[in-house]
Design a protein around this motif. Sequence first.
Motif, PDB file in Angstrom:
ATOM      1  N   ARG A   1      -3.583  10.123  -3.077  1.00 15.51           N
ATOM      2  CA  ARG A   1      -2.764   9.778  -2.480  1.00 15.51           C
ATOM      3  C   ARG A   1      -2.096   8.233  -2.551  1.00 15.51           C
ATOM      4  O   ARG A   1      -0.982   7.779  -2.991  1.00 15.51           O
ATOM      5  CB  ARG A   1      -1.466  10.802  -2.267  1.00 15.51           C
ATOM      6  N   ILE A   2      -3.040   7.747  -1.508  1.00 13.88           N
ATOM      7  CA  ILE A   2      -2.225   6.301  -1.018  1.00 13.88           C
ATOM      8  C   ILE A   2      -3.422   5.784  -1.503  1.00 13.88           C
ATOM      9  O   ILE A   2      -3.074   4.662  -1.083  1.00 13.88           O
ATOM     10  CB  ILE A   2      -2.354   6.504   0.640  1.00 13.88           C
ATOM     11  N   HIS A   3      -4.574   5.728  -1.713  1.00  9.26           N
ATOM     12  CA  HIS A   3      -5.867   5.232  -2.179  1.00  9.26           C
ATOM     13  C   HIS A   3      -5.697   5.132  -3.978  1.00  9.26           C
ATOM     14  O   HIS A   3      -4.823   4.074  -4.917  1.00  9.26           O
ATOM     15  CB  HIS A   3      -6.654   4.766  -1.567  1.00  9.26           C
TER      16      HIS A   3
ATOM     17  N   VAL B   1       0.920  -1.118   0.323  1.00 14.60           N
ATOM     18  CA  VAL B   1       0.056  -0.156   0.338  1.00 14.60           C
ATOM     19  C   VAL B   1       0.984   1.052   0.095  1.00 14.60           C
ATOM     20  O   VAL B   1       1.328   1.283   1.300  1.00 14.60           O
ATOM     21  CB  VAL B   1      -0.767   0.021   1.474  1.00 14.60           C
ATOM     22  N   ARG B   2       1.202   1.627  -1.720  1.00 18.08           N
ATOM     23  CA  ARG B   2       2.314   3.027  -1.500  1.00 18.08           C
ATOM     24  C   ARG B   2       1.404   3.791  -2.004  1.00 18.08           C
ATOM     25  O   ARG B   2       0.964   3.582  -3.363  1.00 18.08           O
ATOM     26  CB  ARG B   2       3.954   2.382  -1.501  1.00 18.08           C
ATOM     27  N   PRO B   3       2.399   5.012  -2.384  1.00 18.66           N
ATOM     28  CA  PRO B   3       2.136   6.299  -3.578  1.00 18.66           C
ATOM     29  C   PRO B   3       2.872   5.909  -4.446  1.00 18.66           C
ATOM     30  O   PRO B   3       3.711   4.855  -4.450  1.00 18.66           O
ATOM     31  CB  PRO B   3       2.422   6.930  -2.707  1.00 18.66           C
ATOM     32  N   ILE B   4       2.272   6.486  -5.162  1.00 19.82           N
ATOM     33  CA  ILE B   4       2.994   5.787  -7.051  1.00 19.82           C
ATOM     34  C   ILE B   4       3.951   7.843  -7.217  1.00 19.82           C
ATOM     35  O   ILE B   4       3.227   8.280  -6.996  1.00 19.82           O
ATOM     36  CB  ILE B   4       1.769   5.833  -8.169  1.00 19.82           C
ATOM     37  N   GLY B   5       4.903   7.632  -7.588  1.00 19.60           N
ATOM     38  CA  GLY B   5       5.623   9.181  -7.815  1.00 19.60           C
ATOM     39  C   GLY B   5       6.177   8.894  -6.707  1.00 19.60           C
ATOM     40  O   GLY B   5       8.139   9.524  -6.906  1.00 19.60           O
TER      41      GLY B   5
ATOM     42  N   LEU C   1      -4.759   7.945  12.357  1.00 16.36           N
ATOM     43  CA  LEU C   1      -4.577   7.182  13.791  1.00 16.36           C
ATOM     44  C   LEU C   1      -4.199   6.101  14.378  1.00 16.36           C
ATOM     45  O   LEU C   1      -4.310   4.732  13.743  1.00 16.36           O
ATOM     46  CB  LEU C   1      -6.893   7.126  13.875  1.00 16.36           C
ATOM     47  N   ALA C   2      -3.179   6.086  15.764  1.00 16.77           N
ATOM     48  CA  ALA C   2      -2.873   4.904  16.190  1.00 16.77           C
ATOM     49  C   ALA C   2      -3.764   3.866  17.322  1.00 16.77           C
ATOM     50  O   ALA C   2      -4.803   5.630  17.503  1.00 16.77           O
ATOM     51  CB  ALA C   2      -1.343   5.382  17.244  1.00 16.77           C
ATOM     52  N   PHE C   3      -4.279   3.468  17.485  1.00 14.24           N
ATOM     53  CA  PHE C   3      -4.356   2.090  18.088  1.00 14.24           C
ATOM     54  C   PHE C   3      -4.162   1.842  19.453  1.00 14.24           C
ATOM     55  O   PHE C   3      -4.268   0.786  19.296  1.00 14.24           O
ATOM     56  CB  PHE C   3      -6.054   1.716  16.806  1.00 14.24           C
ATOM     57  N   ASP C   4      -3.104   1.845  19.891  1.00 12.84           N
ATOM     58  CA  ASP C   4      -2.220   1.253  20.087  1.00 12.84           C
ATOM     59  C   ASP C   4      -2.813   1.281  21.719  1.00 12.84           C
ATOM     60  O   ASP C   4      -2.349   0.126  22.442  1.00 12.84           O
ATOM     61  CB  ASP C   4      -0.881   1.439  20.196  1.00 12.84           C
TER      62      ASP C   4
ATOM     63  N   ALA D   1      -6.081  -0.899   7.901  1.00 10.98           N
ATOM     64  CA  ALA D   1      -4.744  -1.029   7.175  1.00 10.98           C
ATOM     65  C   ALA D   1      -3.852  -0.126   6.056  1.00 10.98           C
ATOM     66  O   ALA D   1      -2.641  -0.199   6.112  1.00 10.98           O
ATOM     67  CB  ALA D   1      -4.401  -2.293   6.482  1.00 10.98           C
ATOM     68  N   ILE D   2      -4.733   0.778   6.028  1.00 11.15           N
ATOM     69  CA  ILE D   2      -4.558   1.544   5.489  1.00 11.15           C
ATOM     70  C   ILE D   2      -4.242   3.058   5.407  1.00 11.15           C
ATOM     71  O   ILE D   2      -5.445   3.690   6.205  1.00 11.15           O
ATOM     72  CB  ILE D   2      -5.207   2.285   3.806  1.00 11.15           C
ATOM     73  N   PRO D   3      -2.866   3.798   5.862  1.00 10.82           N
ATOM     74  CA  PRO D   3      -2.673   5.185   5.933  1.00 10.82           C
ATOM     75  C   PRO D   3      -3.963   6.049   6.027  1.00 10.82           C
ATOM     76  O   PRO D   3      -4.055   6.553   4.698  1.00 10.82           O
ATOM     77  CB  PRO D   3      -1.395   5.439   6.004  1.00 10.82           C
ATOM     78  N   GLY D   4      -4.601   6.646   7.285  1.00 15.97           N
ATOM     79  CA  GLY D   4      -5.339   7.595   7.248  1.00 15.97           C
ATOM     80  C   GLY D   4      -7.072   7.127   6.994  1.00 15.97           C
ATOM     81  O   GLY D   4      -7.827   8.088   7.079  1.00 15.97           O
ATOM     82  N   ILE D   5      -6.926   6.258   6.792  1.00 12.60           N
ATOM     83  CA  ILE D   5      -8.116   5.621   6.514  1.00 12.60           C
ATOM     84  C   ILE D   5      -9.025   6.140   7.800  1.00 12.60           C
ATOM     85  O   ILE D   5     -10.009   6.193   7.441  1.00 12.60           O
ATOM     86  CB  ILE D   5      -8.618   4.471   5.786  1.00 12.60           C
TER      87      ILE D   5
END
Length: 402
Positions: free
Chosen positions: A239-241, A161-165, A173-176, A287-291
């Motif tokens: 950008r991440i999706h 799961v990465r941006p391109i370019g 959000l962290a949920f630890d 698992a996707i950053p920002g979601i």
Amino acid sequence: MNERVITPLHRGFLFLDAHPTGCRAAVEQMWKSVAAPRCSAHAARRPTVLVIGSSAGFGLAATIVALARHRAQGVGVCLEKAPARRTGTAGWYRTAATADLASQADLPFVFVNGDAFSDTVKQQTADVLNRRFGPVDHLIYSVAAPRRTDPDTNEVYTSAVRPIGRPHTTKTLAFDDGRPVITTVTTKAASPAEITQTVAVMGGADWQRWITTLAARGLLADGITTCALSYIGPPLIERIHRKGTIGAAKAHLQDTADAWNALLAARHGGRAFISLNSAAVTQSSTAIPGIALYLGLLRGVLGDAMASPTAQMVELWDQLTGRADLRTDPQGRIRLDHRELDQATQDTIAGRWHSATNDNIASLADLDWLTSEIHRLYGFDVPGVDYDTASDVDIPWPATAD
């Protein structure tokens, strides 16, 4: 019988155990929320359905709606772990509960537990269909997995799961510690190999292989409809999706739908679609950053108007079966994300996103709902369940024999 009191231990968004009683209660609530079947000409023959990815998220919702609302028969395919030192996976218990409810409603439905990417599971599923149900009227594809082994080469592809370019920095959000906290994460840009591998895992190759396998076995009914469940998302996370490796895979999925729509129309009078669903808390989406932050803000803006996976699958199935008019966009995609992507809604969410801090996030996002939904993925925080009482963890997999 192996009974124990189960507590929600987790590492971030990943829980180490699932609660069998809570998973069952969650499935029962989903089933009860689906309106009873209506009498119509479309109910003259029980549809045969195949759901690939039937134990979680939208695939689970699609299975329950097919059964409870449309009185379907058929097969669900998923990959879940049995109880051992840890409990079984949440999907293991959800599948057992779904099978019980189907049996109580006198609906013949079989669940195959195995790697949906493998040809062995495809042939096993085709054997069950051939023996018990016959050709498939509706095939729903809803697979979210981190890796796939190519059946032809045995090469293992791993998604990223990465941006391109260029790298991408976003709030997330962290949920630890059991309560979501805003933080910032930077994700490096994908390499060409990572893009290729992500497309190989999350694109349309496996969906196509399922259709090809069923066609070779004579298991595509006249008028077959197949639909892959997908998501496009808003500009905030593009950008991440949409513009990242996931977006490249979804573009391949769309190309697959377009190709098979033409082939199925010519050979079976059938159709192939992509369904663009609205955002929901699932084991894959978190698992996707920002979601997770976006989901909390979306719920904060829409409240109860935010459609659950079950409600969305009611809408989808009604369109696929002709109970409701089929509504597609100019690209031929079924759109279930109209409330989410309403411009006024997105403008409000964007404003909250940019102003959100740990001091004010509780007033901007519905964190209680988000936390509860994450717990519910594993059978915790389900209304009506006594979590101080021991629960039997040794629930067997539903029988697949006649």
